[in-house]
Design an enzyme around this catalytic site. Structure first.
Site, PDB file in Angstrom:
ATOM      1  N   ARG A  14       0.998  -1.086  -0.227  1.00  0.00           N
ATOM      2  CA  ARG A  14      -0.153   0.079  -0.035  1.00  0.00           C
ATOM      3  C   ARG A  14       0.750   1.368   0.094  1.00  0.00           C
ATOM      4  O   ARG A  14       0.963   2.001  -1.060  1.00  0.00           O
ATOM      5  CB  ARG A  14      -0.996  -0.030   1.118  1.00  0.00           C
ATOM      6  CG  ARG A  14      -2.268   0.900   1.072  1.00  0.00           C
ATOM      7  CD  ARG A  14      -2.041   2.262   1.403  1.00  0.00           C
ATOM      8  NE  ARG A  14      -1.397   2.579   2.598  1.00  0.00           N
ATOM      9  CZ  ARG A  14      -1.061   3.890   2.902  1.00  0.00           C
ATOM     10  NH1 ARG A  14      -0.973   4.808   2.130  1.00  0.00           N
ATOM     11  NH2 ARG A  14      -0.575   4.088   4.319  1.00  0.00           N
ATOM     12  N   ASP A  15       1.323   1.652   0.988  1.00  0.00           N
ATOM     13  CA  ASP A  15       2.147   2.902   1.376  1.00  0.00           C
ATOM     14  C   ASP A  15       3.373   2.808   0.082  1.00  0.00           C
ATOM     15  O   ASP A  15       3.855   3.900  -0.223  1.00  0.00           O
ATOM     16  CB  ASP A  15       2.604   2.924   2.764  1.00  0.00           C
ATOM     17  CG  ASP A  15       3.466   4.657   2.995  1.00  0.00           C
ATOM     18  OD1 ASP A  15       2.948   5.380   2.408  1.00  0.00           O
ATOM     19  OD2 ASP A  15       4.093   4.569   3.978  1.00  0.00           O
ATOM     20  N   HIS A 206       7.125   4.236  12.602  1.00  0.00           N
ATOM     21  CA  HIS A 206       6.940   4.199  11.029  1.00  0.00           C
ATOM     22  C   HIS A 206       7.852   5.048  10.844  1.00  0.00           C
ATOM     23  O   HIS A 206       7.653   6.286  10.706  1.00  0.00           O
ATOM     24  CB  HIS A 206       5.405   4.611  10.794  1.00  0.00           C
ATOM     25  CG  HIS A 206       5.347   4.817   9.292  1.00  0.00           C
ATOM     26  ND1 HIS A 206       4.520   3.708   8.331  1.00  0.00           N
ATOM     27  CD2 HIS A 206       5.947   5.258   8.402  1.00  0.00           C
ATOM     28  CE1 HIS A 206       4.496   4.075   7.378  1.00  0.00           C
ATOM     29  NE2 HIS A 206       5.328   5.004   6.976  1.00  0.00           N
ATOM     30  N   HIS A 208      10.769   6.612   7.977  1.00  0.00           N
ATOM     31  CA  HIS A 208      11.174   6.781   6.584  1.00  0.00           C
ATOM     32  C   HIS A 208      12.713   7.067   6.560  1.00  0.00           C
ATOM     33  O   HIS A 208      13.529   7.688   7.661  1.00  0.00           O
ATOM     34  CB  HIS A 208      10.685   7.710   5.947  1.00  0.00           C
ATOM     35  CG  HIS A 208       9.220   7.498   5.456  1.00  0.00           C
ATOM     36  ND1 HIS A 208       8.831   7.752   4.362  1.00  0.00           N
ATOM     37  CD2 HIS A 208       8.230   7.026   6.076  1.00  0.00           C
ATOM     38  CE1 HIS A 208       7.440   7.503   4.119  1.00  0.00           C
ATOM     39  NE2 HIS A 208       7.278   6.997   5.365  1.00  0.00           N
ATOM     40  N   CYS A 239      10.070   9.479  -1.024  1.00  0.00           N
ATOM     41  CA  CYS A 239       9.615  10.965  -0.061  1.00  0.00           C
ATOM     42  C   CYS A 239       9.288  11.962  -1.153  1.00  0.00           C
ATOM     43  O   CYS A 239      10.279  12.530  -1.544  1.00  0.00           O
ATOM     44  CB  CYS A 239      10.655  11.268   1.191  1.00  0.00           C
ATOM     45  SG  CYS A 239      10.288  12.565   2.052  1.00  0.00           S
ATOM     46  N   ASN A 248      10.153   4.629   2.927  1.00  0.00           N
ATOM     47  CA  ASN A 248      10.155   3.754   3.832  1.00  0.00           C
ATOM     48  C   ASN A 248      11.397   3.070   4.089  1.00  0.00           C
ATOM     49  O   ASN A 248      11.965   2.643   3.089  1.00  0.00           O
ATOM     50  CB  ASN A 248       8.980   2.568   3.457  1.00  0.00           C
ATOM     51  CG  ASN A 248       7.425   3.383   3.673  1.00  0.00           C
ATOM     52  OD1 ASN A 248       7.087   3.685   4.764  1.00  0.00           O
ATOM     53  ND2 ASN A 248       7.124   3.244   2.291  1.00  0.00           N
TER      54      ASN A 248
END
Length: 307
Positions: A14-15, A206, A208, A239, A248
């Site tokens: 997803r992300d 979470h 990055h 990003c 990520n």
């Protein structure tokens, strides 16, 4: 306080894929989710029920959820920004729905044209419906360690949104470093404060890797006793606020770290490396995972990575 076991939430399907310009075939997404669950991922963020006008890559969310082979014990999550999305998630038999807010007023105004308080209020019907349906509810807080518009985000602002998410009934809350500017000291400070108002065991990190700090921040979070981490196989994702930067943190890198620390994940790193290679080839981009690239070279060519 360092945990002996952690849960890794895989966000790649997803992300990780949502910002890919070229549409990734539904069959590829389904295979990616299936292979990740087979490798031992306990929670896979599989789809997003948002308007295809805004996120065309996620337009096939229902088809992905219908096509996957559900592994017993695996949580299949979907992003749901409103009641329409929640109803689609319910029809797709999602195990968990994800709502999102920001710790930065500037970010909230720039991205969704409303205040933090207004954004949380919009999720009240989704949260209520999830609780009534017995569906897990996860809240994600963007820009917890920094904002591309206002810069530093006060710890108190993060805590405020954690409390608002808690009031909605969230089962888990993600502390997200959306632009990857966080450092270990700040990470510990924010997580320590958040854990005073929400159970530590239900907070997740979470991170990055925009500035190369994600693994260091995860190590710092472990010192605060955080047991849940998000990661994306092959480092899928980018990003948008730092052109060309990675997004990520790679799942392979996180599992390699945990293995080295003797922390149980339940994930087969060998399978994970192959999955990273599979999806990288499918989208025509090199893997962003340092551990994944090194271990794959060692495995296939018999070349030991330099020490």
């Amino acid at each position: 306080m360092t945990p002996t076991k952690v849960k890794i939430v895989e966000v790649g399907p997803r992300d990780g894929l949502q910002n890919e310009k070229n549409f990734v075939a539904t069959e590829t997404k389904v295979e990616l989710v299936n292979r990740l669950s087979q490798a031992g991922l306990q929670n896979v963020e599989s789809a997003s029920f948002v308007s295809p006008k805004w996120v065309p890559q996620m337009a096939d969310g229902a088809a992905v959820m219908e096509g996957i082979d559900r592994r017993h014990g695996t949580i299949y999550s979907v992003l749901t920004p409103n009641m329409r999305g929640f109803e689609a998630a319910l029809q797709a038999h999602a195990d968990e729905v994800v709502i999102f807010g920001a710790a930065s007023e500037a970010f909230s105004q720039k991205n969704i044209n409303c205040s933090i308080a207004e954004s949380i209020a919009r999720f009240e019907p989704v949260a209520k419906a999830a609780k009534e349906a017995g569906v897990r509810l996860r809240g994600s807080i963007s820009c917890s360690l920094g904002c591309p518009y206002q810069g530093e985000v006060p710890v108190a602002s993060v805590v405020d949104v954690v409390e608002r998410m808690k009031a909605l009934g969230c089962d888990e809350i993600d502390i997200a470093d959306t632009i990857g500017v966080g450092t270990p000291t700040r990470t510990r400070e924010v997580l320590a404060a958040a854990s005073k108002v929400f159970p530590r065991e239900h907070l997740s990190g979470h991170f990055h890797d925009t500035y190369g700090q994600a693994v260091a921040n995860i190590y710092a979070a472990l010192q605060e006793g955080i047991e849940i981490y998000h990661a994306s196989v092959a480092g899928l994702g980018g990003c948008p606020y730092a052109k060309g930067a990675t997004g990520n943190v790679a799942t392979e890198d996180v599992v390699y770290l945990m293995n080295g620390l003797g922390i149980e994940t339940g994930i087969d790193l060998d399978q994970l490396i192959e999955i990273g290679d599979f999806i990288s080839r499918a989208i025509g981009k090199p893997s962003s995972s340092r551990a994944g690239r090194a271990l794959l070279a060692k495995k296939r060519d018999g070349v030991t990575p330099c020490v």
